[in-house]
Enzyme design. Structure first.
Site, PDB file in Angstrom:
ATOM      1  N   SER A 134     115.599  99.515 -19.002  1.00  0.00           N
ATOM      2  CA  SER A 134     115.509  98.184 -18.388  1.00  0.00           C
ATOM      3  C   SER A 134     116.122  98.158 -16.996  1.00  0.00           C
ATOM      4  O   SER A 134     117.057  98.896 -16.692  1.00  0.00           O
ATOM      5  CB  SER A 134     116.259  97.157 -19.243  1.00  0.00           C
ATOM      6  OG  SER A 134     115.629  96.991 -20.483  1.00  0.00           O
ATOM      7  N   GLU A 249     112.903 104.003 -31.225  1.00  0.00           N
ATOM      8  CA  GLU A 249     114.006 103.079 -30.985  1.00  0.00           C
ATOM      9  C   GLU A 249     113.808 101.812 -31.815  1.00  0.00           C
ATOM     10  O   GLU A 249     114.749 101.282 -32.408  1.00  0.00           O
ATOM     11  CB  GLU A 249     114.076 102.714 -29.496  1.00  0.00           C
ATOM     12  CG  GLU A 249     115.178 101.700 -29.211  1.00  0.00           C
ATOM     13  CD  GLU A 249     115.224 101.244 -27.757  1.00  0.00           C
ATOM     14  OE1 GLU A 249     114.285 101.555 -26.999  1.00  0.00           O
ATOM     15  OE2 GLU A 249     116.199 100.576 -27.401  1.00  0.00           O
ATOM     16  N   GLU A 378     109.233  88.554 -29.428  1.00  0.00           N
ATOM     17  CA  GLU A 378     107.955  88.041 -28.918  1.00  0.00           C
ATOM     18  C   GLU A 378     107.079  89.183 -28.398  1.00  0.00           C
ATOM     19  O   GLU A 378     105.851  89.173 -28.593  1.00  0.00           O
ATOM     20  CB  GLU A 378     108.224  87.015 -27.808  1.00  0.00           C
ATOM     21  CG  GLU A 378     108.834  85.706 -28.309  1.00  0.00           C
ATOM     22  CD  GLU A 378     110.302  85.820 -28.751  1.00  0.00           C
ATOM     23  OE1 GLU A 378     110.977  86.797 -28.366  1.00  0.00           O
ATOM     24  OE2 GLU A 378     110.770  84.934 -29.488  1.00  0.00           O
TER      25      GLU A 378
END
Lengths: 394, 371
Positions: A134, A249, A378
């Site tokens: 990220s 993961e 989501e």
């Protein structure tokens, strides 16, 4: 006796002889967790011994090939080992992003040299890895990442910033996504590289979370030199490696609540709240919610086992990891909401002589990240809608 | 044991689904309903079950069956659920067979099992009484009378009771609950057909001083035979519900792809995508624990009862979600009798009550956990 029965008997005997008493029974605190690495800290000498013995046998990565230091066990043998470890309430000998994430990716995409160098170190817990995925501007839209690697012939120079890098301040090496072709469409200009966190130009800054703890860091790269031999997979096709690793993961995060779970929720609630004259938890609505939760947890464990068996038999859809991630992380959040409800006032005490360092509340808050890290719930639902349900426009 | 089907089990699944989708798809149920069929099930179809080897899937080979286990029973039940096929498979092929294998004499087994395996006879097992499944509260009494027994009480939701050639009635004795083999023509027995909301059939059975011989009692009257029948029933109905949930979901996915509004397929809307993906997860997880429970039942594992409770509870909850989403996502047409999804919703409601609903089995999970 079948071969599997013999294996069970031998495993039981070996564990009896080799599992130190300090690592039997539920972890007392997160300090009991064994992460290994160059800067490893062990709660007791028994914890170190446990890692050393299990690592030497390859049983920290039971199903990896023995030639790379793994246990070389079949799926059925690995299930037996897991059940024997549960039987003696053994704490995990190693928690490792290397085992859970990088290892499977190296086995699938790595060169022979990369496998021989890195996998045995991972199995023995000698090198601790972190994940550079990220970025501040690339969260759910991970492929929008901007950290760039410039080609300098025999090496790259990496500049940029990562965020939410778990335990970056404690890790020895990083597996990292970098942009190697800024002109290409976003998914096609990314490469997957490895480098030592001690390389000049790497700095980390822990981020304090709502739990009061700092498991995540900001990680900065200023002119970091990365050798070309540390590219995993094909140049500019790092997204394929990234996705493959993400599946592992996600399965790991999904399973997080089910492995190493402490005392059963119902036992915690009974100690806290007490029972009525028929032995039922003296809080009928909470009791029903706990029973629903435990039923769902039993079913979810069956699902983890089934998907594992499907993977082994080549019957699993690759995107099914998103189902495990979605369901497992939501389940773990539910479990900790109920643990807080069961604990009542006792679970609220953050500091103080009898507060246990606010462990219940800190764990509860930590679980809120489960449905965010590794791709939000989501995003998992989007993936399921597109790749498994094949709904239009998804 | 791996939590996937063996090659033989996969072949059975393919055979059962092929046979049912060809010979007894949903239109078969509709036809029986709309024709107001006197039996509500097709005896020809039941004989075809026999010819296919499906009627006798758990009947020992010595009695003309296949001698397979609960996993295979679940495979057939799941195919039945997908097609909403009305048949005596549950009542006769599973419940009555289980009771006779575990409690029947050699003569009783020889008398009935080959005819069940051939799809030539039908049995019904009468357990339920009140509005909810409470086998611990069975009030029908069996008193010793002369050399035999006298039965008194009332039964409800006796699946296929209206067409049964033989009844097996759960009744309380001084020792516990026993299962009794009863001839439906015996004096004092009244059978009243009840057409259920899902167009499947059951019966109410009243027993007034019904006399049976001593050997009518199957095994011991200590509840043990009943328990084994209940466990198989829970697993089989959970599997049937899972098949129905999957079929309702598959139809819904097709509709989401095909139906257009606002110029695009409604399946493009994220509000519906996320609900569909959530439902997919619930269905998958339920299927995993059903298979695990059926394997545990076959292996005689200690945790089989707990796993079956979880399986039936989850089948109830995810099944209910599947049919509710199916009707809602189909919109107005989901409310019409013409569309099939309503039939799935009706069947799910009945199956929920068979052998205990999600609440009943969640309670069992709590008790098994000692809290």
């Amino acid at each position: 006796m079948s071969d599997l029965d013999i294996f069970r008997a031998e495993t039981r005997a070996w564990l009896e002889a080799n599992c130190p008493p300090e690592v039997r029974g539920p972890a007392k605190s997160e300090d009991d967790a064994i992460w290994g690495g160059r800067k490893a800290v062990f709660a007791t000498p028994g914890h170190k011994l446990w890692l050393d013995r299990m690592g030497a046998r390859g049983w920290t990565a039971p199903e990896w090939p023995a030639e790379y230091g793994g246990g070389g066990l079949s799926r059925e043998e690995a299930k037996v080992l897991a059940s024997e470890l549960r039987r003696i309430n053994a704490q995990p000998a190693l928690l490792s992003f290397g085992v859970w994430m990088l290892g499977p990716a190296l086995l699938a995409f790595g060169t022979e040299e990369q496998k021989r160098k890195h996998l045995p170190e991972i199995v023995r817990g000698e090198v601790r890895w972190c994940q550079g995925y990220s970025e501040p501007g690339a969260g759910s839209d991970l492929a929008g990442l901007q950290t760039k690697a410039e080609d300098r012939g025999d090496h790259w120079i990496v500049n940029g910033q990562k965020i939410w890098t778990s335990y970056a301040d404690k890790a020895d090496w990083i597996f990292c996504l970098v942009r190697t072709d800024p002109e290409a469409p976003k998914h096609l200009g990314i490469s997957f590289v490895l480098f030592d966190m001690a390389t000049p130009g790497v700095t980390t800054r822990p981020i304090t979370l709502i739990s009061g703890k700092s498991p995540f860091c900001e990680t900065f790269f200023d002119d970091v030199r990365v050798e070309k031999e540390n590219l995993v997979g094909t140049l500019n096709r790092g997204w394929d490696v990234a996705k493959y690793l993400l599946a592992h993961e996600r399965t790991m995060i999904g399973a997080m609540g089910e492995v190493g779970a402490g005392r059963p929720l119902s036992a915690v609630a009974r100690d806290s709240i007490g029972a009525d004259d028929q032995g039922r938890l003296d809080a009928p609505v909470l009791r029903a919610r706990i029973a629903e939760m435990e039923a769902d947890a039993i079913a979810f464990r069956a699902s983890l086992e089934r998907v594992g068996d499907q993977v082994k038999a080549g019957q699993a859809h690759p995107a099914v990891a998103s189902m495990l991630k979605y369901y497992g992380s939501e389940l773990n959040k539910r479990r900790h909401e109920l643990l807080m409800a069961a604990g009542g006032v006792d679970a609220l005490e953050w500091e103080g002589a009898r507060s246990h360092h606010g462990q219940a509340a800190r764990d509860w808050l930590r679980t809120k990240a489960n449905s965010i890290e590794g791709g939000t719930s989501e995003i998992q639902l989007n993936i399921l809608a597109k790749h498994i349900l094949r709904l239009p426009g998804a | 044991m791996p939590l996937i089907l063996t090659d033989e089990q996969s072949m059975l699944k393919e055979a059962a689904e092929g046979f049912l989708s060809e010979n007894a798809p949903i239109t078969h149920l509709r036809q029986l309903r709309d024709d107001r069929d006197a039996d509500g099930v097709s005896r020809n179809l039941w004989r075809a079950f026999g010819e296919m080897g499906l009627a006798g899937v758990i009947i020992p080979e010595a009695y003309g069956g296949s001698g397979l286990g609960a996993v295979e029973a679940g495979i057939v039940a799941e195919a039945i659920g997908r097609n909403l096929t009305p048949s005596p498979f549950l009542s006769t092929g599973l419940l009555a067979v289980r009771a006779l294998i575990d409690g029947g004499s050699e003569a009783q087994q020889t008398d009935w099992l080959p005819r069940f395996a051939a799809g030539e006879a039908i049995a019904a097992v009468a357990i339920a009484e009140g509005p909810k499944h409470r086998p611990d509260r069975i009030a029908t009494r069996a008193e010793r009378a002369g050399n035999g027994w006298k039965l008194n009480g009332s039964k409800a939701l006796v699946v296929d009771g209206h067409i049964a050639d033989v009844l097996i009635v759960a009744a309380r004795t001084d020792d516990g609950v026993g299962l009794f083999l009863v001839d439906p023509g015996v004096a004092g027995l009244l059978v009243e057909r009840t057409i259920m909301v899902d167009a499947h059939n059951a019966a109410r059975v009243d027993l007034k001083d019904v006399s049976v011989d001593a050997d009518a009692l199957l095994g011991a009257a200590d509840g043990s035979v009943l328990d084994r029948v209940l466990r198989l029933g829970e697993g089989a109905v959970a599997a049937e519900m899972s098949g129905a949930a999957q079929a309702a979901f598959d139809r819904t996915l097709t509709y989401l792809r095909d139906r257009t509004q606002f110029g695009k397929a409604i399946g493009e809307f994220q509000a519906l995508q996320h609900r569909a993906a959530h439902l997919y997860s619930e269905i998958e997880i339920t299927q995993a624990v059903i298979l695990k429970a059926l394997q545990a039942l076959d292996a005689g594992s200690d945790d089989a009862a707990l796993l079956l409770a979880v399986a039936k509870a989850r089948a109830g909850k995810s099944g209910e979600l599947a049919v509710q989403e199916a009707v809602q996502m189909h919109g107005g047409v989901g409310m019409t009798d013409e569309f099939h999804v309503g039939l799935y919703m009706k069947r799910m409601r009945v199956a929920q009550e068979l052998f205990g609903d999600a609440g009943y089995h969640t309670e069992r999970v709590a008790r098994a956990g000692g809290y």
